[in-house]
Design an enzyme around this catalytic site. Structure first.
Site, mmCIF file in Angstrom:
data_model
loop_
_atom_site.group_PDB
_atom_site.id
_atom_site.type_symbol
_atom_site.label_atom_id
_atom_site.label_comp_id
_atom_site.label_asym_id
_atom_site.label_seq_id
_atom_site.Cartn_x
_atom_site.Cartn_y
_atom_site.Cartn_z
ATOM 1 C CB CYS A 3 -0.917 0.006 1.215
ATOM 2 S SG CYS A 3 -0.015 0.028 2.769
ATOM 3 C CB CYS A 6 4.294 -0.193 2.174
ATOM 4 S SG CYS A 6 3.068 -1.381 2.705
ATOM 5 C CG ASP A 440 -1.088 8.675 -32.708
ATOM 6 O OD1 ASP A 440 -0.250 9.429 -33.220
ATOM 7 O OD2 ASP A 440 -1.368 7.548 -33.168
ATOM 8 C CG ASP A 631 -2.269 3.249 -33.263
ATOM 9 O OD1 ASP A 631 -1.669 4.347 -33.252
ATOM 10 O OD2 ASP A 631 -2.392 2.548 -34.274
ATOM 11 C CG ASP A 635 1.140 6.897 -30.130
ATOM 12 O OD1 ASP A 635 1.552 8.013 -30.479
ATOM 13 O OD2 ASP A 635 0.418 6.174 -30.851
#
Length: 743
Positions: A3, A6, A440, A631, A635
């Site tokens: 978490c 921590c 994009d 995609d 990118d």
């Protein structure tokens, strides 16, 4: 690390050490950046203190080859994470079926007290308590071990989180219940109710652990984008040394080596062409679907693909200096620098835990002192113990533990039904806050492949269909994407192919052939004096010239085309108050032409992958919460840098792994649905937290005995358990309402 707290404990411990100037610990990537004085402190000295917390520092050694660094380091993380995930899975397989059965029995028991026509739970109470004691003990001390450690961390380091709250609540319920079952004389002497809370222990630990398992499973995928990028690089290179061709490992290539690349091979490292001409698929760098023609003097980039000719190039950048290594570093840095979203439940718990403990202890003390004066010591002690247990039971965070996971599980399921795949809760939370969407171009808002858009006849005596037959038949013989587009156009028009003779491919220039005794020459424009060529190029289109018997006959223009639905989704996003930006490596003319068609006003074009992530950073510095839709491999750094990355499922594996959200079928219309779903889900989470706490806010003061002096009202543990169960039912029911929402 389990978490965000921590990470906070480790950071505090490191910063308190003499010689450590600054420490940043990232929960998401499980990495620490430590600025230190090597004369005062070493990794070994730091590990002496870190080991006490149950963690270990693993230094990353710098090597000349980025692949060696990342693969070795990744393997350490991967093995540890896989082992931990396997252990968590074993616990879930044991506890989840039991949790569901006990939860149903608990609701049945509560309902039977209110509805007389429902029979009581058909199991003898003594037998049920014995079974629940055995199962509850296993759950408490095996499955619930992290929550008990949460209590230890709270005592040692004064840092409370969700684990601490679960641990204190369930341990109190367990000790009280065990006392009732094993020591009936104590229960009789103190006049305590016979009611036990083993069901509370099992249900709370079971559901909270299941939520943690789902989170850990999604977190394990953090490094997948890096692994996919590593898989792109060529493993070997064909070098020319002492007049001989040698195939060597890419890690052995040095600057100045002459490298031979044949058609279909990957470029192993960055360099400059010294012989030959070719077309190279550079879509991973530029995002542009049309291969770039290359000649002597032009630069080439490692991991791009040589499509046609034989070339020789001189290596100019190797190892960590190559563009691919820079992209890998950018993705890793972006994942590491993105501040983890600390769960709201953890934030609240850090305040809530100490407050509840103070109230519980204060109630016990007041009953034992003030209560003894009015009621006598034995009665006051009974009320004190009941108040103490009731407060901790009603504060036990069953609803708090369910608030986020149930809404997220329903939201993720709803997304999957609608073609929106959500990797983790953090992505969903950030998506709900997004105010800027960056797209994009190629493959995201366009289809990603060139098609014929215009045929301009120069010689009007030849019919357009016949011209397409001639050109399409010749281009069928070529493997160039532009040639395929022309041939596809011939197929679309349902025109028959013509026989082709004497086909010649001119590398980087065009093709020649003989069709029906006519000499056909298809090539790039040799000059831009033709106004039609200029006009088409200003629209961002690629133009090829068709000559018949040495006479220019026609111009064929090709371009990527906008996806259907792009304009509609842009309008929807604008109505939602979201700013839209087009960010592309393509040239300015092509970018502006596509942006105009899509209805996007802000355009940033001609940017390299590393510049894309910088542009995202600039938008974030202006205070924007940014979602990036892309995609391609180029990118990946921007997708990782954005507050939330959204990948097209039709794109590259690297883009999908770098993003938190994936849109199935590359359907851009799902972008607005994803944002709407995120907003609805996070609204549900907030409503759930309200229901989780409203019971506590009302119940805790009553459990403490605040109403006893006025009306003689107390809240014994039975009704505390009832209130806790009621809040859980409210939370689950509210989360299920998400299923009915329309996107």
């Amino acid at each position: 690390m389990h978490c965000a707290s921590c990470a906070l404990i480790i950071k505090q411990t490191l910063q308190e050490m003499d010689g450590v100037k600054n420490a940043e610990v990232n929960f998401a990537t499980e990495k620490a950046k430590i600025e230190l004085d090597p004369e005062k402190i070493t990794t070994e000295k730091m590990n002496v203190e870190i080991d006490k917390l149950g963690y270990k520092l693993l230094p990353i050694t710098v090597d000349s080859s980025s692949s060696i660094i990342l693969e070795e380091h990744g393997q350490v993380d991967e093995n540890a994470e896989a082992k931990e995930l396997k252990q968590q899975k074993q616990k879930i397989q044991f506890v989840l079926p039991i949790t569901i059965v006990v939860f149903v029995l608990m609701l049945w028991d509560i309902a039977s007290k209110f509805f007389t026509y429902l029979p009581a739970v058909p199991i003898m109470m003594n037998l049920l308590n014995t079974i629940l004691l055995i199962v509850g003990t296993i759950v408490m001390f095996w499955v619930g071990k992290p929550y008990l450690l949460g209590i230890v961390r709270f005592i040692k380091y004064h840092v409370a989180n969700m684990d601490t709250l679960v641990g204190i609540g369930t341990l109190t319920a367990y000790i009280y219940s065990t006392t009732i079952v094993l020591f009936p004389s104590v229960q009789q002497r103190l006049n305590l109710p016979e009611y036990t809370y083993f069901d509370v222990v099992i249900v709370v630990i079971g559901f909270v652990t299941f939520g943690k398992y789902l989170k850990a499973r999604s977190k394990q995928k953090t490094g997948d984008a890096i692994k996919k990028l590593l898989g792109l690089q060529a493993k070997t290179a064909l070098v020319l040394r002492d007049g001989k061709e040698l195939e060597i490992s890419v890690t052995e290539v040095v600057v100045g080596d002459t490298i031979i690349v044949k058609p279909g091979m990957k470029i192993p490292v960055d360099g400059e062409i010294i012989a030959g001409a070719t077309s190279i698929d550079e879509s991973m760098v530029t995002g542009e679907s049309i291969p770039a023609d290359k000649k002597v003097g032009d630069s080439v980039v490692g991991a791009t693909i040589n499509k046609q000719g034989n070339i020789q190039f001189r290596a100019t950048k190797v190892g960590t200096d190559t563009l691919l290594s820079q992209i890998i570093r950018l993705v890793e840095d972006a994942q590491g620098s993105k501040a983890p979203i600390q769960d709201l439940a953890d934030k609240v718990s850090s305040i809530f835990v100490p407050t509840v403990l103070i109230i519980a202890l204060a109630a016990l003390v007041v009953w034992l002192t003030v209560g003894s004066y009015f009621l006598g010591a034995p009665t006051a002690a009974t009320f004190g113990i009941l108040s103490f247990v009731s407060i901790l039971v009603i504060a036990c965070p069953c609803a708090l533990g369910l608030a986020t996971p149930t809404a997220i599980i329903v939201g993720v399921g709803k997304g999957a039904e609608n073609g929106v795949l959500i990797k983790n809760a953090e992505s969903l939370e950030m998506l709900s806050k997004v105010d800027t969407v960056v797209f994009d171009k190629t493959g995201t808002i366009t289809n990603g492949t060139p098609v014929v858009t215009d045929v301009v006849m120069i010689d009007k005596t030849i019919g357009q269909d016949y011209l397409i037959q001639l050109a399409g038949s010749v281009e069928k013989m070529s493997e160039h994407p532009l040639a395929q587009a022309v041939n596809n156009y011939l197929t679309e028009k349902k025109l028959p192919m013509l026989p082709v003779k004497d086909f010649i491919a001119l590398e980087g220039i065009g093709v020649k052939a003989v069709v029906e005794e006519k000499n056909i020459y298809i090539h790039k424009p040799e000059n831009n004096s033709n106004t039609e060529i200029t006009k088409l190029q200003q629209m961002g289109k690629t133009v090829i010239v068709v000559e018949i018997d040495n006479q220019p006959t026609a111009l064929i223009a090709l371009s990527d085309t906008i996806k259907s639905g792009t304009k509609i989704v842009v309008q929807k996003l604008k109505k939602m108050g979201i700013k839209i930006v087009l960010l592309t490596g393509d040239n300015r003319l092509a970018a502006n032409h596509i942006a105009e068609q899509a209805g996007i006003e802000q355009v940033i074009s001609e940017v390299m992958p590393q510049e894309k992530s910088e542009k995202i950073k600039e938008l974030q510095k202006q205070g924007n919460i940014v979602a990036m839709g892309g995609d391609g491999i180029n990118d990946a750094p921007a997708l990782a840098q954005a507050n939330v990355g959204i990948a097209m499922a039709t794109g590259t594996d690297v883009a999908i792994e770098s993003a938190g959200i994936t849109l199935l079928h590359g359907d851009i219309a799902k972008m607005s649905q994803a944002i709407l779903l995120a907003r609805l889900t996070m609204r549900t989470v907030k409503q759930n937290l309200f229901w989780a706490f409203i019971y506590n806010l009302i119940g805790i003061p009553i459990a403490a005995g605040l109403l006893y002096p006025l009306w003689g009202i107390t809240l014994n543990p039975i009704f505390a358990g009832l209130a806790m169960a009621g809040s859980s039912v409210s939370v689950v029911s509210n989360s299920l309402r998400l299923k009915t929402k329309k996107l």
